[in-house]
Design a protein around this motif. Structure first.
Motif, PDB file in Angstrom:
ATOM      1  N   GLU A  14       0.847  -1.404  -0.065  1.00 19.98           N
ATOM      2  CA  GLU A  14       0.212   0.231  -0.041  1.00 19.98           C
ATOM      3  C   GLU A  14       0.843   1.372   0.069  1.00 19.98           C
ATOM      4  O   GLU A  14       0.569   2.440  -0.393  1.00 19.98           O
TER       5      GLU A  14
ATOM      6  N   ARG B 226      -3.817   4.634  12.996  1.00 19.37           N
ATOM      7  CA  ARG B 226      -4.263   3.285  13.241  1.00 19.37           C
ATOM      8  C   ARG B 226      -3.016   2.722  14.155  1.00 19.37           C
ATOM      9  O   ARG B 226      -3.693   2.083  15.132  1.00 19.37           O
ATOM     10  N   GLY B 242      -9.299   7.628   9.971  1.00 18.36           N
ATOM     11  CA  GLY B 242      -8.775   6.995   8.454  1.00 18.36           C
ATOM     12  C   GLY B 242      -9.847   6.027   7.959  1.00 18.36           C
ATOM     13  O   GLY B 242     -10.779   5.804   8.486  1.00 18.36           O
ATOM     14  N   SER B 244      -9.980   2.970   7.884  1.00 24.76           N
ATOM     15  CA  SER B 244     -10.757   1.673   8.481  1.00 24.76           C
ATOM     16  C   SER B 244     -11.082   2.347   9.911  1.00 24.76           C
ATOM     17  O   SER B 244     -11.607   1.686  10.853  1.00 24.76           O
ATOM     18  N   GLY B 245     -10.962   3.626  10.151  1.00 23.92           N
ATOM     19  CA  GLY B 245     -11.167   4.281  11.158  1.00 23.92           C
ATOM     20  C   GLY B 245     -12.153   5.312  11.222  1.00 23.92           C
ATOM     21  O   GLY B 245     -13.210   5.347  10.459  1.00 23.92           O
ATOM     22  N   VAL B 258       2.983  12.164  11.800  1.00 23.95           N
ATOM     23  CA  VAL B 258       1.960  11.256  10.991  1.00 23.95           C
ATOM     24  C   VAL B 258       2.629  11.341   9.477  1.00 23.95           C
ATOM     25  O   VAL B 258       3.162  12.294   8.959  1.00 23.95           O
ATOM     26  N   SER B 259       2.940  10.287   8.928  1.00 28.68           N
ATOM     27  CA  SER B 259       3.519  10.173   7.655  1.00 28.68           C
ATOM     28  C   SER B 259       2.408  10.664   6.518  1.00 28.68           C
ATOM     29  O   SER B 259       2.991  11.272   5.516  1.00 28.68           O
ATOM     30  N   GLY B 260       1.182  10.257   6.716  1.00 22.50           N
ATOM     31  CA  GLY B 260       0.119  10.830   5.881  1.00 22.50           C
ATOM     32  C   GLY B 260      -0.019   9.811   4.653  1.00 22.50           C
ATOM     33  O   GLY B 260      -0.220  10.222   3.561  1.00 22.50           O
ATOM     34  N   GLN B 261       0.041   8.517   5.230  1.00 15.63           N
ATOM     35  CA  GLN B 261      -0.776   7.582   4.281  1.00 15.63           C
ATOM     36  C   GLN B 261      -1.936   7.732   3.721  1.00 15.63           C
ATOM     37  O   GLN B 261      -2.719   7.988   4.566  1.00 15.63           O
ATOM     38  N   GLN B 263      -4.208   5.897   3.533  1.00 17.54           N
ATOM     39  CA  GLN B 263      -5.374   5.072   4.409  1.00 17.54           C
ATOM     40  C   GLN B 263      -5.581   6.034   5.784  1.00 17.54           C
ATOM     41  O   GLN B 263      -6.831   6.190   6.164  1.00 17.54           O
ATOM     42  N   ILE B 277       3.223  18.122  10.692  1.00 16.54           N
ATOM     43  CA  ILE B 277       4.652  18.314  11.228  1.00 16.54           C
ATOM     44  C   ILE B 277       5.349  16.946  11.068  1.00 16.54           C
ATOM     45  O   ILE B 277       4.726  16.047  11.607  1.00 16.54           O
ATOM     46  N   ASP B 280      10.632  14.631   7.845  1.00 18.12           N
ATOM     47  CA  ASP B 280      11.038  14.167   6.514  1.00 18.12           C
ATOM     48  C   ASP B 280      10.205  15.072   5.193  1.00 18.12           C
ATOM     49  O   ASP B 280       9.099  14.979   5.563  1.00 18.12           O
TER      50      ASP B 280
END
Ligand SMILES: Cc1cc2nc3c(=O)[nH]c(=O)nc-3n(C[C@H](O)[C@H](O)[C@H](O)COP(=O)(O)OP(=O)(O)OC[C@H]3O[C@@H](n4cnc5c(N)ncnc54)[C@H](O)[C@@H]3O)c2cc1C
Lengths: 258, 311
Positions: A14, B226, B242, B244-245, B258-261, B263, B277, B280
């Motif tokens: 993903e 998640r 998200g 599923s949330g 938070v990477s920001g995927q 999902q 914030i 990377d």
């Protein structure tokens, strides 16, 4: 219980999925893996099999790429694997996938428990588990957070709207497991080496008595349109007071602060 | 006349909004009601021609009614079943679809019927794209997110028929033995106007007070990704945002580590303003951010708290 079948999907990681703004789906050098929550299904089946001396069998369906799942699926615990492979399954929808998987489950035979993950890492429609139950004519229970065997019975927990439900089930049964039902084991070198020696059978749909007419999707994708995130994309570098004040000024001007 | 469209919801209170959705597809709409006679009357008052009433059997999971619902759809010769999107509603819809050899559109945002063929749109890849799909099966099943349609108004003069349907739910081989109430969570991320979202960039549970302080200073609540809820269990599962949330629509969303995927962001995309914030600069969160701060959160969050407090 003699045999547990765990179903899994071989999907693009993903983290490799991105979409450009023309709506073209880009897979940055896609790497494939066993879908995230299907790893929980495999772990659940493996643990139950260990506890009650049953056999845990892994099952997948897909196009030729899915054959590559062999090692990853089998080193996670199951003692044997089956894959139904056909080009027509490349973009199979839930109806077709469940039809194929349930036919394979019947052909494998002797299974009393089928475990699926809550939803796949790519589409996450959460349909295949329930559909397999319907196709087999078995009872269904979704989103289990724990499964224990107690003689002839299964004791299952899941999160309901009112609280944690404790359930009792008799076999046969199709269960889908939630992502937090266990932590999949990290296979060691021995598991990886051993996986290659475990039997892995490949079937074509015709070996399951599925005719070509049955190999069609019930859904067709007509168009995919990328949604450009409508954001300001202001980048602020720095972790001190200046950067903080800049953010605050921005938030005040947006009317979301103060 | 076009064939009937049936509606079903695990939560009876959502039937009126499904009736609105169904009315846009057929003039003939009926409801499957797993509940009481009162519930069936409400469905009729909201415009259902018939209410197929199935008695609730105590201690029985929702899945137990799926085969009865499939039989109702089949016997009514309906062209579609619309179900509201709750976790169990989803499972029941998929089960019913397979029994009827039907396709099932998940989380439909729009549904259309042209020449007796159903098509729909749904968000895919965590909201990064919209997919338009067409069903080629004789019967179509769809799940519809809650509150996607206005609830049909209830009018007591509407006439309809209540048809009682016996179910085999009582003999379902899975029984609920006990329900252990969940500890109440005083925080509701779905209604808060500011949500500070903790991601895995926050490395220890002991570091949460810093995030709490930020949330408090800015008048918000703390949510999480998640893995923070499901793997680390720092928060109850109702707090994670998200796909599923939970889906949230605050005026301000601040992702802290938070990477920001997709999902995760799928649940926060509708926020008015997003602040990310992350240390990377290539983190995907910046693509979704109005204000993207490239910084170590352990330095930046205290600075941000100080700035807010000095206002
Ligand atoms: C089908 C499916 C459904 C899913 N549903 C959801 C869902 O509903 N919600 C959800 O959240 N996830 C969901 N996921 C998981 C999702 O793909 C991501 O794995 C998850 O969102 C990542 O969480 P994270 O951002 O907390 O952690 P990570 O991805 O590990 O990101 C941590 C980030 O913190 C940054 N960081 C580290 N240290 C610092 C520091 N000192 N200062 C600043 N930044 C730092 C890192 O650069 C990194 O970008 C789902 C996955 C699948 C397959």
């Amino acid at each position: 219980m003699e045999k547990i079948i765990v179903c899994y999907k071989w999907v693009v990681d993903e983290n490799d999925i991105s979409v450009d703004y023309d709506g073209n789906i880009k897979m940055r050098e896609p790497s494939y893996k066993v879908s995230l929550y299907d790893r929980n299904a495999i772990e659940a089946g493996t643990q139950l099999a260990e506890k009650c001396g049953a056999q845990c069998v892994a099952l997948t369906a897909g196009d030729a790429k899915s054959e590559k799942s062999r090692k990853e699926a089998l080193c996670a615990g199951p003692s044997e694997g089956f894959a139904v492979i056909d080009d027509a399954l490349e973009s199979a929808d839930s109806l077709l996938t469940a039809t194929i998987l349930s036919a394979a489950i019947s052909k494998i035979g002797d299974a009393q428990l089928v475990i699926c993950g809550e939803g796949s890492g790519d589409v996450y429609a959460q349909q295949v588990g329930p559909r397999i139950a319907a196709a087999l004519g078995w009872p269904l229970l979704t989103y289990a957070t724990s499964i224990e065997v107690d003689g002839e019975k299964l004791r299952i927990k899941r999160d309901g709207s009112e609280g944690t439900e404790l359930l009792e089930a008799v076999l046969p049964l199709v269960v889908t497991v939630a992502g937090d039902c266990n932590t999949p084991r990290m296979p060691g070198l021995k598991d990886v080496m051993g996986a290659g020696k475990k039997p892995f059978t490949i079937w074509s749909p015709s070996e399951l008595n599925c005719s070509a007419e049955e190999l069609v999707n019930g859904l067709a994708t007509m168009e995919i349109i990328g949604n450009r995130p409508d954001r300001k994309n202001i980048v602020i570098k720095g972790s001190g007071k200046e950067a903080a004040d800049e953010v605050i000024r921005g938030l005040i001007s947006e009317g979301v602060l103060g | 006349m076009s064939k009937q469209v049936l509606v079903f919801s695990e939560l009876v209170r959502n039937i009126p909004e499904l009736i609105t959705a169904a009315k846009s597809l057929s003039e003939s709409v009926s409801a499957v009601v797993i509940g009481s006679e009162e519930d069936a009357k409400l469905a009729i008052a909201c415009g259902a021609q018939k209410a197929f009433l199935v008695d609730v059997v105590a201690d029985t999971p929702s899945e137990a009614y799926a085969s009865t619902i499939a039989a109702i759809v089949r016997d009514a010769d309906a062209s579609a079943l619309l179900a509201s999107l709750t976790p169990k509603g989803r499972a029941v819809a998929a089960f019913v679809a397979q029994m009827l050899n039907a396709s099932c559109g998940s989380e439909c945002k729009t549904i259309q019927k042209i020449d007796e063929t159903y098509s729909f749109s749904r968000a895919i890849y965590g909201g990064k794209a919209t997919s338009f799909e067409r069903a080629s099966t004789e019967v179509f099943v769809a799940t519809i997110p809650l509150r996607s349609f206005e609830a049909a108004a209830s009018d007591q003069t509407n006439q309809g028929e209540i048809i009682r349907v016996a179910s085999q739910a009582a003999t379902y081989p899975v029984k609920i033995v006990e329900v252990v109430p969940r500890e109440g969570d005083s925080v509701d991320v779905t209604t808060a106007s500011v949500v500070v979202c903790v991601g895995r960039g926050v490395v220890k549970e002991d570091d949460l007070p810093m995030v709490n302080e930020l949330a408090e200073a800015i008048g918000g609540v703390v949510g999480c990704t998640r893995p923070i809820a499901m793997d680390f269990k720092w928060f109850p599962q109702d707090r994670y945002i998200g796909l599923s949330g939970k889906s949230i629509k605050p005026k301000l969303f601040i992702g802290v580590g938070v990477s920001g995927q997709i999902q995760c962001l799928a649940g926060a995309n509708d926020s008015k303003v997003i602040v990310g914030i992350n240390k990377d600069e290539n983190a995907p969160i910046f693509e979704y951010s109005d204000y993207g701060v490239v910084a170590d959160l352990y330095e930046f969050v205290p600075a941000l708290i100080a700035s807010i407090k000095s206002l």
